[in-house]
Scaffold this motif. Structure first.
Motif, PDB file in Angstrom:
ATOM      1  N   SER A   1     -34.158  19.848  -2.738  1.00 21.52           N
ATOM      2  CA  SER A   1     -35.033  20.861  -2.200  1.00 21.52           C
ATOM      3  C   SER A   1     -36.646  20.571  -2.017  1.00 21.52           C
ATOM      4  O   SER A   1     -36.892  19.563  -3.042  1.00 21.52           O
ATOM      5  CB  SER A   1     -34.923  22.138  -2.827  1.00 21.52           C
ATOM      6  N   ALA A   2     -37.276  20.894  -1.420  1.00 23.82           N
ATOM      7  CA  ALA A   2     -38.756  20.576  -1.040  1.00 23.82           C
ATOM      8  C   ALA A   2     -39.545  20.856  -2.348  1.00 23.82           C
ATOM      9  O   ALA A   2     -40.304  19.928  -2.674  1.00 23.82           O
ATOM     10  CB  ALA A   2     -39.569  21.590  -0.071  1.00 23.82           C
ATOM     11  N   GLY A   3     -39.165  21.974  -3.311  1.00 30.93           N
ATOM     12  CA  GLY A   3     -39.976  22.035  -4.449  1.00 30.93           C
ATOM     13  C   GLY A   3     -39.598  21.338  -5.608  1.00 30.93           C
ATOM     14  O   GLY A   3     -40.392  21.280  -6.637  1.00 30.93           O
TER      15      GLY A   3
END
Length: 150
Positions: A14-16
């Motif tokens: 995931s991007a985070g």
């Protein structure tokens, strides 16, 4: 049951969660001379694991050898490997070999046919072809395969 459409293992990507990667400065520009250094592929054995290689195609030149790998339910590996001259059943392996020959004109190309006429195949057949290439001392193994299966 979760309503989330992503698989449980997807959180790692995931991007985070993924850190930002900063590019490293290059010591020198990447050029054809830097990458190839005048190399011609001499002494390099290349296995093309695909639909076969047409040794008579003008872009390929010569084929040093090859095998046909076919399903065999009587074999413990699920595949039978036969060392024999053969043709390309689809044309894709020949196209790959032509690109290889253009980049490394003096390499030895070996055809490892693991795909059938409709580009169909089995995992056990592919694994047996890869095993043959490794055990036959190939320096480079070209794989240009995909699957529609999940």
């Amino acid at each position: 049951m979760s309503s989330d459409p992503l698989p449980a293992w997807a959180w790692q990507f995931s991007a985070g969660h993924l850190p930002t990667v900063r590019p490293m400065p290059l010591a020198a520009p990447i050029t054809e001379e830097w990458a190839w250094g005048g190399s011609t592929g001499k002494g390099v054995k290349v296995a093309v694991i695909d639909s076969g290689v047409d040794a008579d195609h003008p872009r390929v030149g010569a084929v040093a050898g090859g095998v046909i790998v076919e399903p065999d339910d009587t074999s413990p590996t699920g595949a039978r490997v036969t060392e024999t001259p053969h043709e390309d059943l689809y044309g894709h392996g020949t196209a790959c070999a032509g690109i290889i020959r253009e980049l490394a004109p003096d390499c030895e190309i070996y055809s490892v046919r693991v795909l059938g006429a409709k580009l169909s195949g089995r995992g056990t057949v592919f694994a047996a072809g890869l095993d043959w290439a490794i055990n036959s001392g190939m320096h480079v193994v070209n794989l240009s395969l995909s699957t529609g299966r999940a």
